[in-house]
Scaffold this motif. Sequence first.
Motif, PDB file in Angstrom:
ATOM      1  N   CYS A  92       0.572   3.812  -3.052  1.00  0.00           N
ATOM      2  CA  CYS A  92       0.009   5.119  -2.709  1.00  0.00           C
ATOM      3  C   CYS A  92       0.993   6.243  -2.986  1.00  0.00           C
ATOM      4  O   CYS A  92       0.598   7.328  -3.419  1.00  0.00           O
ATOM      5  CB  CYS A  92      -0.426   5.147  -1.250  1.00  0.00           C
ATOM      6  N   CYS A  93       2.275   5.999  -2.754  1.00  0.00           N
ATOM      7  CA  CYS A  93       3.270   7.005  -3.071  1.00  0.00           C
ATOM      8  C   CYS A  93       3.305   7.285  -4.575  1.00  0.00           C
ATOM      9  O   CYS A  93       3.364   8.444  -5.004  1.00  0.00           O
ATOM     10  CB  CYS A  93       4.646   6.558  -2.582  1.00  0.00           C
ATOM     11  N   ALA A 113       8.710   5.879  -5.050  1.00  0.00           N
ATOM     12  CA  ALA A 113       7.850   4.698  -4.897  1.00  0.00           C
ATOM     13  C   ALA A 113       8.478   3.483  -5.570  1.00  0.00           C
ATOM     14  O   ALA A 113       8.427   2.361  -5.037  1.00  0.00           O
ATOM     15  CB  ALA A 113       6.473   4.976  -5.483  1.00  0.00           C
ATOM     16  N   TRP A 122       0.828  -1.202   0.000  1.00  0.00           N
ATOM     17  CA  TRP A 122       0.000   0.000   0.000  1.00  0.00           C
ATOM     18  C   TRP A 122       0.867   1.258   0.000  1.00  0.00           C
ATOM     19  O   TRP A 122       0.572   2.225  -0.709  1.00  0.00           O
ATOM     20  CB  TRP A 122      -0.910   0.003   1.241  1.00  0.00           C
ATOM     21  N   VAL A 123       1.917   1.243   0.813  1.00  0.00           N
ATOM     22  CA  VAL A 123       2.802   2.410   0.887  1.00  0.00           C
ATOM     23  C   VAL A 123       3.399   2.711  -0.486  1.00  0.00           C
ATOM     24  O   VAL A 123       3.416   3.868  -0.941  1.00  0.00           O
ATOM     25  CB  VAL A 123       3.914   2.173   1.930  1.00  0.00           C
ATOM     26  N   SER A 175       2.449   4.060   6.962  1.00  0.00           N
ATOM     27  CA  SER A 175       3.831   4.103   7.439  1.00  0.00           C
ATOM     28  C   SER A 175       3.871   4.262   8.951  1.00  0.00           C
ATOM     29  O   SER A 175       4.642   3.576   9.646  1.00  0.00           O
ATOM     30  CB  SER A 175       4.585   5.271   6.776  1.00  0.00           C
ATOM     31  N   THR A 226      -4.248   9.265  -1.451  1.00  0.00           N
ATOM     32  CA  THR A 226      -3.007   8.484  -1.503  1.00  0.00           C
ATOM     33  C   THR A 226      -1.973   9.011  -0.509  1.00  0.00           C
ATOM     34  O   THR A 226      -1.238   8.239   0.101  1.00  0.00           O
ATOM     35  CB  THR A 226      -2.427   8.496  -2.926  1.00  0.00           C
ATOM     36  N   GLN A 266      -0.529   6.578   2.506  1.00  0.00           N
ATOM     37  CA  GLN A 266       0.898   6.311   2.655  1.00  0.00           C
ATOM     38  C   GLN A 266       1.386   6.691   4.046  1.00  0.00           C
ATOM     39  O   GLN A 266       2.074   5.911   4.718  1.00  0.00           O
ATOM     40  CB  GLN A 266       1.709   7.086   1.606  1.00  0.00           C
TER      41      GLN A 266
END
Length: 450
Positions: free
Chosen positions: A315-316, A412, A311-312, A353, A345, A349
């Motif tokens: 989304c980045c 990303a 996801w991180v 995190s 997003t 992120q």
Amino acid sequence: MPESTTPIQKSAANGVESASGPGSRWQVAWRALRHRNFQLFFSGQLISLIGTWMQSVAQSWLVYRLTGSALLLGSVGFASQVPVFLFAPLGGIAADRFNRRHIVIATQVTSMLLAFILAALTLFHRIQVWHVFVLASLLGIVNAFDIPGRQSFLVDMVGKGDLMNAIALNSSMFNGARVIGPAIAGILVAKIGEGWCFFANAVSYIAVIIGLLMMDVDSPPRPSMPSPFEHMMEGFRFVNHTAPIRALLLLLGLVSLVGMPYVVLMPIFADQILHGGARGLGILMGSTGVGALLGALTLAFREGVKGLGRWVAWCCAGFGASLAVFALSHAFWLSVVLLLPVGYTMMLQMASSNTLIQVMVPDSLRGRVMAVYSMMFMGMAPIGALLGGALAERLGAPMTVVIGGLASIAGAGWFALQLPKIRVEARRLIVAQAIAGGEPSDMTAQAVED
């Protein structure tokens, strides 16, 4: 990041049952509110944050109205946030040594007094740009202690079992206020001026201070090391030697440096490019807040950390792409729509995190690690704001934001390449903290197997 999960099951550790069905899903999304302390925090902070966002928008418009300079807009952003980068390590030491509730009360009272001063100067027509710089810098010093203290305080309010949900709801609250605050500020600035926004923010702190005073939080004494410097360096060493946390913080720092300056340049987009004025600025910031609120709520419905690393990364990349497309738009309502995925997003992120870091870090280091998180999240932003303002003077605001979006996409890609290398260590850290927190053995076993 880890392909492990700790599903919500009824246990002595967290007292939450496994969720299934629509009704249960909603119970999962709001489970941290079972705790009275978090209820008090949530309600008071929501009111206070609406005021904070009102002041943020009004302050940007005030500086733009007084100067018309993109460079000074970026400079005020720099002045307000660079103290976080400089003083957050001291805030982390304080959060790990002293009562976190007392720290947060002190920071909220100080922030209220600074808001009253800014309101008085503006309402009595004594405000000058240097006043804004000084007050913004002082507020930045306060935030250097408030952010690590408040982030670490979440676990004191809800325990480890509901920590992930508390982080998500805290982000939801932050962004719910981000929707309401700028919209109110846009109307008030256009009708009666910036000063009343500053006054409303000062009054709003009363709600969160009352909530904090009403709490009954068990805060056991924490062992203190003889040397504050050694205490601080221990946190930095842990981050540097822990590959998953280091990678998450480096990506967060990159996005804050190159992507987040779009916020300080938003008055230029609202006025010169989209011709929306102060009201348009409120709508644009509110749209970002709506997207961010949806992102935080998406995380609130999750029951574990499985897949959050992916996801991180995604989304980045999504943040960078949607930001670049927004910068190229010249239609006001199209820009409003494009800011929805920007906010969505960005928040997913950052909240993901935050969640991953907090489930990997030991309690004894939580304040200091969250101080490094603060340095990356807010501390890099002022450097980006200053660079973004200077670059916007030469290349224009749209091209500056496009460059930031493309750099976020590149970051990303780098993080996605790191995932296979750091996943094993991340899983080990999560299991270790689950055992330390008294998680049931079946949850730990599943974390190892996934």
